[in-house]
Design an enzyme around this catalytic site. Structure first.
Site, short mmCIF file in Angstrom:
data_model
loop_
_atom_site.label_atom_id
_atom_site.label_comp_id
_atom_site.label_asym_id
_atom_site.label_seq_id
_atom_site.Cartn_x
_atom_site.Cartn_y
_atom_site.Cartn_z
N PHE A 1 1.51 2.15 3.83
CA PHE A 1 2.08 2.61 2.84
C PHE A 1 1.23 3.14 1.63
O PHE A 1 1.61 3.18 0.40
CB PHE A 1 2.94 1.53 2.03
CG PHE A 1 3.66 0.81 2.93
CD1 PHE A 1 4.37 1.24 4.18
CD2 PHE A 1 3.30 -0.49 2.84
CE1 PHE A 1 5.13 0.39 5.00
CE2 PHE A 1 4.24 -1.42 3.65
CZ PHE A 1 4.96 -0.93 4.87
N CYS A 2 0.16 4.00 2.15
CA CYS A 2 -1.08 4.50 1.38
C CYS A 2 -1.29 3.52 0.09
O CYS A 2 -1.78 4.08 -1.05
CB CYS A 2 -0.38 5.81 0.58
SG CYS A 2 -0.09 7.16 2.02
N ALA A 3 -1.33 2.21 0.32
CA ALA A 3 -1.86 1.30 -0.47
C ALA A 3 -2.56 0.25 0.30
O ALA A 3 -2.43 -0.76 0.33
CB ALA A 3 -0.62 0.75 -1.23
#
Length: 491
Positions: A406-408
């Site tokens: 999740f781009c985290a």
């Protein structure tokens, strides 16, 4: 359909619009999607009547449960954009009627966004491409020597831009396990920084794009200001779900994206204080940002830049995207966040209660089960690769969710108890027994989500865990996809 195609424009401009937006889009297939199933959703969106094939045979209405990535367009937004489209013209450039109309619409939209955000009188709204673009813009205008403080839990859009700016120091803060711990961690870091002096900026999310948990924004702003620092709020996941008031939260800047606010037309916002923006060189050099350009006797080109928002809006503005954001802001305001939040909390309770009843499912949380949150929930299923599980939800139930990190990445690694440098690529469903798979599943929803979509999701999770997938899957180009014509053996 709507009869207010220029709801934000003066009546003299609105009079030029067609009486009914149907005239603007009657020939467009997408308009058929406006006759959507609402099933309790207070704000109808496009796409709820789209049907998709299942590998097991037949079709089903598509359940879009990936709002945290991109929310579907509000029907209201689509109608407003369709009604304006024939009147599209260049912004700030022309003397013609359509150019003047478009310029008026663009600047009125700026005022609508400022009202939606509760901006202070001297704040400025700058239109960008997205949250990522907004935070990169802010990073580009930081004074030399600025120290930036950012929690490792941030989305990459808020985590990465600062280290690209020469002369800026970045301090990454460890993931806190309670809201109070977040405030204490920041206070300690800022106290240490005061020995060095110089400008400082804190970057924090309003709601996590992984867990949906709300962060203590006002308390973090108070801590930042008490130590002479400024603060920027990443509201990409907060603004679509929860009222945001810049003055009440006392943040210096706020950033968000239209495509998460039911306006997927490629525009974003950075709003807040003007001094750093006006003192810095333009983010992009070009027409629109320049007030005057002249060639001197020495052969050099001298430029006087604008001191307004135009300074950082070079090029032809995305008036469609800007108008779409303003339309979404008006729609959310008119619907009333009290009602929207209450309904979303009911959907959150339904999902969390349903997942709690399924063995082997673990919901990811930073602050604990009682933390307030928006409609974003991530989880893992013991014995399943998350890519495999998400693929089965899509292929066998017509449900669209997100899988991965999740781009985290640092946050998800923390929540999955992994080493900081452990590979996090999506694993193949046929991976070796015991192989570590660093990815999770995320379900997200909002004001346009029908009740049936959430109920179907809970049922599908239960059936997949209890009965297994009905189809075989393979990895293709890094994604888990159904193996054509190969049903799983009966359990």
């Amino acid at each position: 359909m709507s009869t207010r195609p220029f709801a934000a424009a003066p009546s003299t401009v609105a009079a030029a619009a067609p009486a009914d937006a149907d005239a603007c889009c009657a020939s467009q297939d997408a308009c058929a999607c406006t006759a959507a199933v609402t099933d309790g959703a207070p704000l109808p969106v496009l796409g709820t009547d789209v049907r998709v094939p299942l590998v097991t045979g037949g079709e089903v209405g598509y359940a879009a449960l990936d709002y945290a990535a991109s929310a579907p367009a509000l029907r209201r937004v689509w109608e407003d954009v369709a009604a304006y489209a024939p009147y599209y013209g260049s912004v700030h450039r022309g003397a013609g009627y359509l150019s003047q109309l478009s310029t008026d619409l663009f600047e009125t939209s700026r005022a609508d966004v400022a009202r939606f955000l509760g901006c202070r009188p001297d704040d400025e709204v700058v239109f960008t491409r997205s949250t990522t673009d907004s935070l990169n813009l802010l990073a580009a205008v930081l004074p030399a020597g600025t120290q930036v403080f950012v929690f490792e839990t941030e989305h990459h859009a808020a985590l990465l831009p600062w280290q690209q700016r020469e002369g800026v120091r970045v301090t990454y803060l460890d993931a806190p396990r309670t809201p109070d711990a977040a405030v204490r961690t920041l206070e300690r870091a800022l106290a240490d920084r005061e020995r060095d002096g110089g400008p400082a900026l804190v970057c924090v999310t309003g709601a996590s794009n992984v867990t949906g948990e709300l962060w203590p924004v006002r308390e973090l702003a108070d801590a930042a200001h008490a130590h002479g620092a400024r603060i920027v709020l990443d509201a990409a996941q907060l603004a679509p779900h929860h009222p945001v008031d810049v003055a009440e939260l006392d943040v210096d800047w706020i950033a968000f994206s239209g495509h998460k606010l039911y306006a997927p037309f490629g525009s974003g916002v950075l709003a807040g204080r003007t001094d750093w923006l006006r003192e810095a060189e333009p983010y992009l050099a070009g027409g629109g940002a320049s007030r005057t350009v002249a060639r001197g006797a020495d052969g050099e080109v001298a430029v006087e830049w604008h001191t307004s928002a135009a300074r950082h809006e070079a090029g032809s503005p995305n008036v469609i995207g800007v108008y779409a954001i303003a339309s979404a802001c008006r729609a959310l305001t008119e619907a009333g966040f009290d009602a929207l939040v209450a309904r979303e909390q009911r959907l959150i309770a339904t999902v969390r209660a349903g997942l709690a009843e399924v063995p082997k499912v673990r919901v990811l949380s930073l602050f604990g089960d009682d933390a307030p949150r928006v409609g974003v929930i991530s989880f893992v299923v013991d014995g399943w690769n998350s890519s495999h599980f998400a693929a089965a939800l899509s292929a066998e139930y017509g449900i669209g969710v997100r899988d991965g990190l999740f781009c985290a990445h640092p946050l998800v690694r923390t929540l999955l108890d992994s080493e900081p440098n452990e590979p996090g690529e999506c694993g193949a469903p046929e991976g070796a027994p015991g192989e570590r798979s660093l990815n999770a599943i995320r379900v997200s929803f909002g004001a346009g989500t029908p009740d049936e979509h959430v109920e179907r999701f809970v049922r599908a999770v239960r059936e997949l865990v209890q009965q297994g997938a009905q189809w075989n899957y393979r990895t293709e180009n890094g994604r888990c996809v159904p193996d054509r014509g190969v049903a799983a053996q009966a359990h």
